[in-house]
Design an enzyme around this catalytic site. Structure first.
Site, PDB file in Angstrom:
ATOM      1  N   MET A  85     -48.408 -99.970   3.220  1.00  0.00           N
ATOM      2  CA  MET A  85     -49.479-100.953   3.010  1.00  0.00           C
ATOM      3  C   MET A  85     -49.791-101.797   4.246  1.00  0.00           C
ATOM      4  SD  MET A  85     -50.265-100.127   0.006  1.00  0.00           S
ATOM      5  CE  MET A  85     -51.306-101.413  -0.679  1.00  0.00           C
ATOM      6  N   ARG A  86     -49.706-101.203   5.399  1.00  0.00           N
ATOM      7  CA  ARG A  86     -50.137-101.875   6.631  1.00  0.00           C
ATOM      8  C   ARG A  86     -51.074-100.941   7.380  1.00  0.00           C
ATOM      9  NH1 ARG A  86     -49.216-106.774   5.495  1.00  0.00           N
ATOM     10  NH2 ARG A  86     -49.698-107.324   7.654  1.00  0.00           N
ATOM     11  N   LEU A  88     -52.304 -99.362  10.699  1.00  0.00           N
ATOM     12  CA  LEU A  88     -51.694 -99.105  12.001  1.00  0.00           C
ATOM     13  C   LEU A  88     -52.756 -99.204  13.098  1.00  0.00           C
ATOM     14  CD1 LEU A  88     -49.438 -96.048  11.114  1.00  0.00           C
ATOM     15  CD2 LEU A  88     -48.913 -98.478  10.976  1.00  0.00           C
ATOM     16  N   HIS A 104     -53.828 -90.401   0.109  1.00  0.00           N
ATOM     17  CA  HIS A 104     -54.668 -91.476  -0.407  1.00  0.00           C
ATOM     18  C   HIS A 104     -55.162 -91.096  -1.803  1.00  0.00           C
ATOM     19  CE1 HIS A 104     -57.340 -94.894  -0.324  1.00  0.00           C
ATOM     20  NE2 HIS A 104     -58.292 -94.108  -0.782  1.00  0.00           N
ATOM     21  N   THR A 136     -56.332 -91.285  11.545  1.00  0.00           N
ATOM     22  CA  THR A 136     -57.028 -91.774  12.735  1.00  0.00           C
ATOM     23  C   THR A 136     -56.985 -93.302  12.683  1.00  0.00           C
ATOM     24  OG1 THR A 136     -59.194 -91.913  11.692  1.00  0.00           O
ATOM     25  CG2 THR A 136     -58.603 -89.789  12.692  1.00  0.00           C
ATOM     26  N   ASP A 140     -58.037 -94.917   6.111  1.00  0.00           N
ATOM     27  CA  ASP A 140     -58.205 -93.812   5.151  1.00  0.00           C
ATOM     28  C   ASP A 140     -59.271 -92.822   5.602  1.00  0.00           C
ATOM     29  OD1 ASP A 140     -56.220 -94.905   3.535  1.00  0.00           O
ATOM     30  OD2 ASP A 140     -57.644 -96.213   2.533  1.00  0.00           O
ATOM     31  N   GLU A 169     -50.853 -85.753  -6.615  1.00  0.00           N
ATOM     32  CA  GLU A 169     -50.311 -86.175  -5.308  1.00  0.00           C
ATOM     33  C   GLU A 169     -48.953 -85.530  -5.056  1.00  0.00           C
ATOM     34  OE1 GLU A 169     -50.356 -90.332  -4.234  1.00  0.00           O
ATOM     35  OE2 GLU A 169     -51.869 -90.774  -5.748  1.00  0.00           O
TER      36      GLU A 169
END
Ligand code: GRF
Length: 218
Positions: A85-86, A88, A104, A136, A140, A169
């Site tokens: 949950m960060r 980058l 995702h 990238t 998302d 998932e």
């Protein structure tokens, strides 16, 4: 593997490794939060867990530097993000370009960001799903490796829809990681090729389903 919480995708990866479906090993689990289930799952499997607490750093660059150092120390062939949950920064993402995957819970490019199931329900979409993509610097976003779709049912709420997507998932992420480990993924012009993948069957997921008469008349 980078994760911030529950770790069910991590568990799915461990399961596929144990079944011999994954030509790779999970070297380490890194989180920005301490005392989360994912770290317990790692410990159960004898895999080291590291915490890089984001609140301990003055800004994102400082956090990214510490996180990058923690990742580099494990010398991974691949970095997998599942529920990390960060966001980058571009330097870290660039360093691992082509070697960083994220899962995702939506059919990207629809619904990047948070609360994907709630937003899909609010929009009344009939088909929802999940995506594994190369990371990238944009949130998302990135070349798509694989997607799985599920129908949205009339009685769905956020929890039931999330559960249906999560089950997919748990199949997609081990598959995508396995393909990478087998050297089967290449990216050209923003599109991912999976060497040796069987072409999609000529089948459609239609939701709600058509009645038998309609199917046969098509
Ligand atoms: C998953 O839905 C993943 O797609 C999203 O965060 C969730 C993480 O779940 N990015 P878990 O920690 O793997 O159980």
């Amino acid at each position: 593997m980078l994760t911030s919480g529950r770790g069910s995708n991590l568990r799915a990866l461990f399961d596929s490794e144990a079944d011999g479906r994954l030509e790779g090993t999970i070297a380490a689990v890194i989180s920005n939060r301490a005392a989360i289930p994912a770290l317990d799952i790692a410990a159960t499997h004898g895999v080291p867990g590291f915490v890089v607490p984001h609140e301990a750093y003055a800004d994102r660059d400082a956090f990214d530097a510490a996180l990058g150092a923690a990742i580099d120390a494990t010398e991974p062939d691949l970095v997998v993000l599942a529920g990390f949950m960060r966001v980058l920064g571009p330097e870290l993402v660039g360093r691992y370009a082509g070697r960083m995957l994220n899962i995702h819970p939506s059919l990207l490019p629809a619904y990047p960001g948070l609360h994907t199931h709630r937003r899909a329900l609010a929009d009344g979409v009939r088909i929802h799903g999940c995506t594994v993509h190369f990371v990238t610097a944009a949130l998302d976003h990135g070349p798509i490796v694989t997607q799985g779709a599920v129908p949205v049912r009339d009685g769905d709420d956020e929890a039931s829809l999330a559960a249906r997507v999560l089950a997919v998932e748990h199949r997609l992420l081990p598959a995508a990681v396995g393909w990478h480990c087998e050297g089967r993924l290449t990216v050209a012009d923003g599109r991912v090729r999976v060497a040796g993948a069987i072409a999609p069957a000529d089948a459609a997921l239609i939701a709600p389903p058509l009645s038998p008469e309609r199917l046969s008349s098509s």
